[in-house]
Design a protein around this motif. Structure first.
Motif, PDB file in Angstrom:
ATOM      1  N   LYS A 156      -9.382  -0.108   5.410  1.00 39.37           N
ATOM      2  CA  LYS A 156      -9.906   1.194   4.926  1.00 39.37           C
ATOM      3  C   LYS A 156     -11.215   0.847   4.266  1.00 39.37           C
ATOM      4  O   LYS A 156     -12.205   1.640   4.056  1.00 39.37           O
ATOM      5  N   PHE A 174      -3.816  -2.984   6.461  1.00 40.07           N
ATOM      6  CA  PHE A 174      -4.022  -1.828   6.827  1.00 40.07           C
ATOM      7  C   PHE A 174      -4.856  -1.106   5.839  1.00 40.07           C
ATOM      8  O   PHE A 174      -5.860  -0.454   5.839  1.00 40.07           O
ATOM      9  N   GLY A 175      -4.342  -1.356   4.312  1.00 46.41           N
ATOM     10  CA  GLY A 175      -5.234  -0.727   3.313  1.00 46.41           C
ATOM     11  C   GLY A 175      -6.473  -1.389   3.073  1.00 46.41           C
ATOM     12  O   GLY A 175      -7.397  -0.643   2.995  1.00 46.41           O
ATOM     13  N   LEU A 176      -6.639  -2.571   3.317  1.00 50.78           N
ATOM     14  CA  LEU A 176      -7.939  -3.243   3.020  1.00 50.78           C
ATOM     15  C   LEU A 176      -8.955  -2.783   4.163  1.00 50.78           C
ATOM     16  O   LEU A 176     -10.072  -2.834   3.978  1.00 50.78           O
ATOM     17  N   GLY A 197       0.880  -4.121   5.962  1.00 53.76           N
ATOM     18  CA  GLY A 197       0.258  -3.272   5.003  1.00 53.76           C
ATOM     19  C   GLY A 197      -0.635  -3.352   4.173  1.00 53.76           C
ATOM     20  O   GLY A 197      -1.781  -2.516   4.161  1.00 53.76           O
ATOM     21  N   LEU A 198      -1.138  -4.425   3.489  1.00 51.44           N
ATOM     22  CA  LEU A 198      -2.226  -4.798   2.995  1.00 51.44           C
ATOM     23  C   LEU A 198      -3.563  -4.998   4.265  1.00 51.44           C
ATOM     24  O   LEU A 198      -4.683  -4.388   3.634  1.00 51.44           O
ATOM     25  N   VAL A 239      -3.323   6.055   4.334  1.00 49.95           N
ATOM     26  CA  VAL A 239      -3.040   4.955   3.719  1.00 49.95           C
ATOM     27  C   VAL A 239      -3.948   4.713   2.248  1.00 49.95           C
ATOM     28  O   VAL A 239      -5.070   5.000   2.320  1.00 49.95           O
ATOM     29  N   GLU A 240      -3.487   4.222   1.218  1.00 50.78           N
ATOM     30  CA  GLU A 240      -3.965   3.887   0.028  1.00 50.78           C
ATOM     31  C   GLU A 240      -3.442   2.508  -0.673  1.00 50.78           C
ATOM     32  O   GLU A 240      -2.736   2.284  -0.512  1.00 50.78           O
ATOM     33  N   LEU A 241      -4.724   1.805  -0.894  1.00 50.69           N
ATOM     34  CA  LEU A 241      -4.505   0.676  -1.542  1.00 50.69           C
ATOM     35  C   LEU A 241      -4.034   1.162  -2.892  1.00 50.69           C
ATOM     36  O   LEU A 241      -4.400   2.121  -3.561  1.00 50.69           O
ATOM     37  N   VAL A 292       0.922  -1.049   0.177  1.00 51.43           N
ATOM     38  CA  VAL A 292      -0.150  -0.168   0.028  1.00 51.43           C
ATOM     39  C   VAL A 292       0.893   1.352  -0.022  1.00 51.43           C
ATOM     40  O   VAL A 292       1.944   1.107   0.218  1.00 51.43           O
TER      41      VAL A 292
END
Lengths: 261, 226
Positions: free
Chosen positions: B183, B179-181, B176-177, A65-67, A57
C-alpha cells in the motif's frame, strides 16, 4: 527502514507543545490523544513506520489494510500562544531498542519544529479498585512539578513509567526539552485473552487536568457517556477479582507456611 | 556472513507487468497450498529464490507466523530429494496471463519487515503493478471474503464477484506485511481470505476445502481455468 517518518506537508509551528500518548496500559495515553484529535479537529501531517513495530497488519471495518504506525497531528488556533503537535498511533515498538530508536527519531524530527514543551500521557497502575482516578505526574524540572501540583496532580515519588510514553520524557530531558508525564490512575485490567481493557475514566481524569494546563476548551460530553459504558464493565472485573481473592483466602489453610527464597 | 537477505536468479523474467500472487504457510496453510497448486497447474517456471539469515528452519513460536523478539528460532537446512535446501521464498512465472507466483516464508521478528520490503523491491524489478494475496481467516461469515488497499478495489470485488468485507482484525506474517507495505508503494492489491477454522494445536494444518473456494474465485478474477 528502521524508522521512516513521512511528513505530508511542510509545516511551520508557533512555539508548539508536543503531546504524546501511545497505546499502553488502559490505553490511557491513546484515548486522551485520540479524544483531543477528534474534538479539536486536529490535522494529520505525518506518519511513522518502523521495522520495530509488531509484524502484522490490520484489516479495518471497510476491508482496507493498514500497517502498524504512529501518527502526527497538529492543531492551530489564533487565540492560543502555542500550536499543538499530537503524537499517537495504533501501536508502539515491541522491543526496548525499537522504543528508544523511534522515540529518539520522532523527538529529533519534532525538535526541528521548535517544540517548547512535552506532555506525555501514561497510566498509573494502582493495586486497589479505582473509584475516582487520580492523576499523578513526573517532570523534567522542579518548576514544572510545582506547576503540576497547582492543578491537583500528585507528584510521583517513586516508580517506573514503562514503554515509549515514559521513555520519551526521559529522552526529552537529555535533549534539554522540558516536559512532564501525566499518569491517569487505573487498575490496568486485561481480558483473559490478553487484550487491554480501555479505561475511559482514567483518560477523562487526565483530560480534565491537561486541558486546564493548556488553557483549551474541549467538549467533555462525549467522553462522559463513554465513561458510563466502560465503568460498568470495569466494575464487573473488579467484582470478579475480589471474589477470586476471597476464594483463594478461604481455601488457604490458616497455618499455611510459605517457602521464602 | 555480512548479507542478511539475498536473491538467486535462475532465469530472466519475460513477464509484462505481471500480477503478483502471494501466499505463505499461514492459517491452515491456505495461501501456501493455493500457490503450490497454481505452480503445478500452470506449469510455472522457477525464476528466483530469496534466502535470508532471518529464516528459521525451526520456529520457536507456534504458529510460525506469530513472531516474537525473544524467540528467533534456529537456522538449518532441509533435505529435499537428497539435496540440501535452505528455507526460502520462491518466485515462479507463468504466462497468459502474466503471473508472478510467490510462495512465501516467515522470517523471525528481526527480519519480517526487511524480507517483505525486499520482496517488494523485486516486484519493482519485475514491474508488478497489481497483487493478489491469498490467506485464511477464522472468523464468521461466508466461505470467502476480501480486503484491499483502496475502496475502489473493494467496490469492484463486491460488484463483479459478489465478495464482501467480513474479516476485521490482525493479519500476521509474511503475506500480511507484504500486503500492508504494498500500500505504501502504491501497488494495487487485494486479498482473498478463505474461511476456515483453526484446529487445536495445529494452526497450519492444511484446509483443502478453503483452497478450493479461493481457486474458484481466483479463476473468475484472472479469467483462467483452474
Amino acid at each position: 527502514m528502521n524508522v521512516k517518518i513521512i511528513l505530508k506537508q511542510k509545516m511551520k509551528f508557533k512555539d508548539p507543545y508536543l503531546i504524546c500518548g501511545l497505546p499502553g496500559i488502559g490505553h490511557v495515553g491513546k484515548v486522551t490523544i485520540d479524544y483531543l484529535i477528534k474534538d479539536l479537529n486536529a490535522v494529520l501531517f505525518g506518519e511513522v513506520y518502523s521495522h520495530f513495530f509488531p509484524s502484522y497488519v490490520l484489516i479495518n471495518k471497510d476491508g482496507l489494510v493498514e500497517l502498524m504506525k504512529n501518527e502526527l497531528y497538529f492543531w492551530k488556533d489564533k487565540k492560543f500562544k502555542h500550536d499543538l503537535i499530537l503524537f499517537t498511533g495504533n501501536t508502539q515498538a515491541v522491543s526496548p531498542e525499537g522504543q528508544f530508536i523511534i522515540a529518539e527519531e520522532v523527538l529529533n524530527t519534532l525538535l526541528t519544529f521548535g517544540v517548547k514543551k512535552l506532555y506525555s500521557i501514561a497510566a498509573y497502575v494502582g493495586d486497589k479498585p479505582v473509584e475516582v482516578p487520580r492523576v499523578y505526574g513526573a517532570a523534567t524540572d522542579p518548576i514544572l512539578i510545582e506547576e503540576m501540583k497547582t492543578y491537583g496532580v500528585l507528584q510521583m515519588g517513586n516508580g517506573n513509567i514503562g514503554g515509549t510514553n515514559g521513555l520519551i520524557i526521559g529522552l526529552a530531558k537529555t535533549k534539554e526539552l522540558n516536559g512532564m508525564c501525566l499518569l491517569g490512575e487505573t487498575r490496568g485490567y486485561q481480558t483473559p485473552s490478553g487484550h487491554t481493557v480501555v479505561d475511559i475514566k482514567a483518560a477523562r481524569a487526565v483530560l480534565n487536568v491537561l486541558t486546564q494546563m493548556l488553557g483549551i476548551q474541549v467538549d467533555m460530553a462525549p467522553i462522559e457517556s463513554r465513561v458510563d459504558q466502560t465503568s460498568e464493565f470495569i466494575t464487573k472485573l473488579e467484582e470478579a477479582e475480589s471474589l477470586m481473592l476471597k476464594q483463594i483466602q478461604n481455601t488457604t489453610p490458616k497455618n499455611f507456611s510459605r517457602y521464602i527464597s | 556472513m555480512s548479507k542478511t537477505i539475498w536473491v538467486k536468479h535462475f532465469r530472466n523474467s519475460k513477464l509484462n507487468e505481471p500480477i503478483a500472487i502471494v501466499g505463505s504457510p499461514g492459517l491452515r496453510s491456505i495461501g501456501k497450498l493455493t500457490i503450490d497448486y497454481l505452480v503445478k497447474k500452470l506449469q510455472a517456471k522457477l525464476i528466483a529464490e530469496l534466502y535470508s539469515t532471518y529464516f528459521p528452519l525451526i520456529f520457536h513460536t507456534k504458529p510460525s507466523y506469530a513472531s516474537h523478539p525473544r524467540l528467533l528460532g534456529d537456522a538449518g537446512v532441509s533435505i529435499r530429494k537428497s539435496e540440501l535446501a535452505f528455507p526460502r521464498i520462491q518466485f515462479h512465472s507463468s504466462t497468459f496471463p502474466d503471473l508472478l507466483l510467490i510462495n512465501g516464508y516467515h522470517a523471525n521478528f528481526n527480519g519480517q519487515y526487511a524480507v517483505a520490503e525486499k520482496v517488494l523491491d523485486l516486484f519493482e524489478e519485475y514491474n508488478v503493478k497489481k497483487m493478489i494475496v491469498l490467506a485464511g481467516h477464522g472468523g464468521k461469515g461466508n466461505e470467502i471474503c476480501c480486503a484491499a488497499t483502496n475502496l475502489k478495489l473493494i467496490q469492484e470485488l463486491k460488484e463483479k464477484y459478489g465478495l464482501e468485507v467480513e474479516y476485521q482484525g490482525s493479519f500476521y506474517g509474511f503475506s500480511g506485511l507484504v500486503f500492508g507495505l504494498a500500500k505504501l508503494r502504491s501497488i494495487e492489491s487485494i486479498c482473498l481470505f478463505g474461511k476456515t477454522e483453526s484446529t487445536s494445536g495445529e494452526a497450519e494444518s492444511p484446509d483443502e476445502n478453503a483452497v478450493s473456494v479461493i481457486l474458484k474465485y481466483l479463476s473468475r478474477i484472472l479469467k483462467i481455468d483452474l
